[in-house]
Design a protein around this motif. Sequence first.
Motif, mmCIF file in Angstrom:
data_model
loop_
_atom_site.group_PDB
_atom_site.id
_atom_site.type_symbol
_atom_site.label_atom_id
_atom_site.label_comp_id
_atom_site.label_asym_id
_atom_site.label_seq_id
_atom_site.Cartn_x
_atom_site.Cartn_y
_atom_site.Cartn_z
ATOM 1 N N ILE A 61 0.827 -1.219 0.000
ATOM 2 C CA ILE A 61 0.000 0.000 0.000
ATOM 3 C C ILE A 61 0.853 1.258 0.000
ATOM 4 C CG2 ILE A 61 -1.717 1.323 1.304
ATOM 5 C CD1 ILE A 61 -2.821 -1.336 2.317
ATOM 6 N N PHE A 62 1.952 1.235 0.755
ATOM 7 C CA PHE A 62 2.760 2.439 0.914
ATOM 8 C C PHE A 62 3.714 2.680 -0.255
ATOM 9 C CE2 PHE A 62 2.100 0.496 5.165
ATOM 10 C CZ PHE A 62 1.153 1.395 5.634
ATOM 11 N N GLY A 63 3.939 1.663 -1.086
ATOM 12 C CA GLY A 63 4.885 1.785 -2.194
ATOM 13 C C GLY A 63 5.713 0.514 -2.336
ATOM 14 N N ASN A 64 6.852 0.631 -3.013
ATOM 15 C CA ASN A 64 7.725 -0.521 -3.238
ATOM 16 C C ASN A 64 8.665 -0.742 -2.053
ATOM 17 O OD1 ASN A 64 6.685 -1.140 -5.763
ATOM 18 N ND2 ASN A 64 8.101 0.287 -6.800
ATOM 19 N N VAL A 65 8.728 -1.981 -1.632
ATOM 20 C CA VAL A 65 9.645 -2.363 -0.561
ATOM 21 C C VAL A 65 10.692 -3.304 -1.155
ATOM 22 C CG1 VAL A 65 9.905 -3.527 1.650
ATOM 23 C CG2 VAL A 65 7.857 -2.142 1.196
ATOM 24 N N ASP A 66 11.971 -2.898 -1.089
ATOM 25 C CA ASP A 66 13.060 -3.769 -1.517
ATOM 26 C C ASP A 66 13.452 -4.666 -0.344
ATOM 27 O OD1 ASP A 66 13.192 -2.492 -4.031
ATOM 28 O OD2 ASP A 66 14.417 -0.883 -3.157
ATOM 29 N N TYR A 67 13.625 -5.923 -0.614
ATOM 30 C CA TYR A 67 13.931 -6.850 0.481
ATOM 31 C C TYR A 67 15.067 -7.788 0.079
ATOM 32 C CZ TYR A 67 11.360 -10.322 -2.252
ATOM 33 O OH TYR A 67 10.947 -11.164 -3.250
ATOM 34 N N THR A 68 15.729 -8.310 1.088
ATOM 35 C CA THR A 68 16.769 -9.333 0.924
ATOM 36 C C THR A 68 16.597 -10.356 2.033
ATOM 37 O OG1 THR A 68 18.355 -7.775 -0.030
ATOM 38 C CG2 THR A 68 19.241 -9.831 0.864
ATOM 39 N N LEU A 69 16.507 -11.626 1.625
ATOM 40 C CA LEU A 69 16.532 -12.729 2.584
ATOM 41 C C LEU A 69 17.917 -13.347 2.500
ATOM 42 C CD1 LEU A 69 13.059 -14.387 1.870
ATOM 43 C CD2 LEU A 69 13.629 -12.537 3.452
ATOM 44 N N THR A 70 18.618 -13.341 3.620
ATOM 45 C CA THR A 70 20.029 -13.741 3.618
ATOM 46 C C THR A 70 20.287 -14.812 4.672
ATOM 47 O OG1 THR A 70 22.290 -12.904 3.751
ATOM 48 C CG2 THR A 70 20.696 -11.944 5.263
#
Length: 471
Positions: A61-70
């Motif tokens: 809803i708020f926009g694009n979220v960049d994520y990394t699973l490490t």
Amino acid sequence: MLLSVTVVLGLLSCVCGENPAVQVVLTNKGLQYGKHEAAGWIQERLSKITFPDITGSVHIIFGNVDYTLTGITIVKCDLPEPSVKFLQNPPGFQTTISDLSIAITGGWRTHFGIIHDGGTFDMAIYNVDVTSVVQLGKEPDGHPSVSSLSCHSQVGDVDIEFHGGASVIFQPFVKHFKGRIRDEIQKRLCPGVEGNIESFEDHLHVMNVSVDVNEVLTLALPLTDVPIIGASSVNVGLKGEFYNIKTPAEPPFEAQPFTMPDEPSYMLSVGMSDFTLNSASYAYFSAKLLQLLITDSMIPPISPVHLNTTSLGKFIPKLAEMYPDMLMSVLVHAQEAPKFSIQPDAVNASIKAVAKASVILPNGTQIPVFTINVDSKFSSELWIDDGKLKGSVKMDNVTLTLASSEVGTFKTDSLESLARTGGKFVLVKVNQKLREGFLVLRTKYAQLVNSVLKKEKGFLSISSDVQVLLT
């Protein structure tokens, strides 16, 4: 799944158009046993596997979220037993894992505008299905080859729990992550399987297809043709020929075709034709190694006959007259390569040799005195008992014929009797060792159990179950 494919390929590669002298047959029973052992091994090894980071972006809803699973690590795996079956056309096998579930843990990082956050996560992956079809082949130089024909993977569902940081904010939007992460995992499965198969192919490409037995012999074991796969077994034909390492040459005979007995109640069968034995014999003969110098020091002191002119003069009167009280030597060498023949009741050997006797003068000079042709025949029994290959050898016949003499003509009957007596004495010691036996096969990783040996016309076979010793 990756390790399962590797283990099955390893079972098949243990083992042009020419007739194979060695055949290795892996039955469906052996394949299923290997699959069962592989499942337990994979279960253990998966806990040591780490995965590359998964990165992406998801719109909420708020926009694009960049994520990394490490730092993704498997903490639990519910691995059903794989399904493995032979494929006849093209030759290969199909491996399927269904309903695989994995629990993994790791760390997460997000970047949302100027907000950077992170923590840990727990993920459960449900109902993973992977099916791989592998083709078996043969390279022009006889190396075995494998290639991936097809791979299909499906991930049923993914569940994620975020911990730490602002996870309380992102957790409600897990449903937005799930589809993307499921797709990421799914698209990595088959490339991983295929990469593993390619790595195994690279290993097969550089592995030795010959084995040096000693300083003289090497055993060539390249494939003679593409593996033959039936409904319930795979047959791998190998050249099975011994060569002289220094001067390799083809013998003046060829391997003859033979048909392995059908033994579905055993996991593995190995057949060897008498060509393999005869190629070893020819390699030794061509290297001029089938010769022996016999001196009196090699004869037991209790023997009533010794290698001197006085003792042999009783059978060759003129020898003692011309060379009184002198030591002798006998050089025995093969006239031709000994011939072996495998029959249902025995393994027979025929040896034609020449014995050249010489008198040793006081100054050490050796004077040839006579030459005898020796034609001998032996037969042997072989069996497996208590996991050991055992046997016995007997002399069936020996015939001596005088070829030339510098001490007059003489009859060879008495010398024949001596040869039989001496041969029996030597065979007593040989048979003592043979009856002690030799382990059929035991390595760091596996051993043969419940083994049986059968002899047919032209070949023998050992059928056995296999016990894997995975540590």
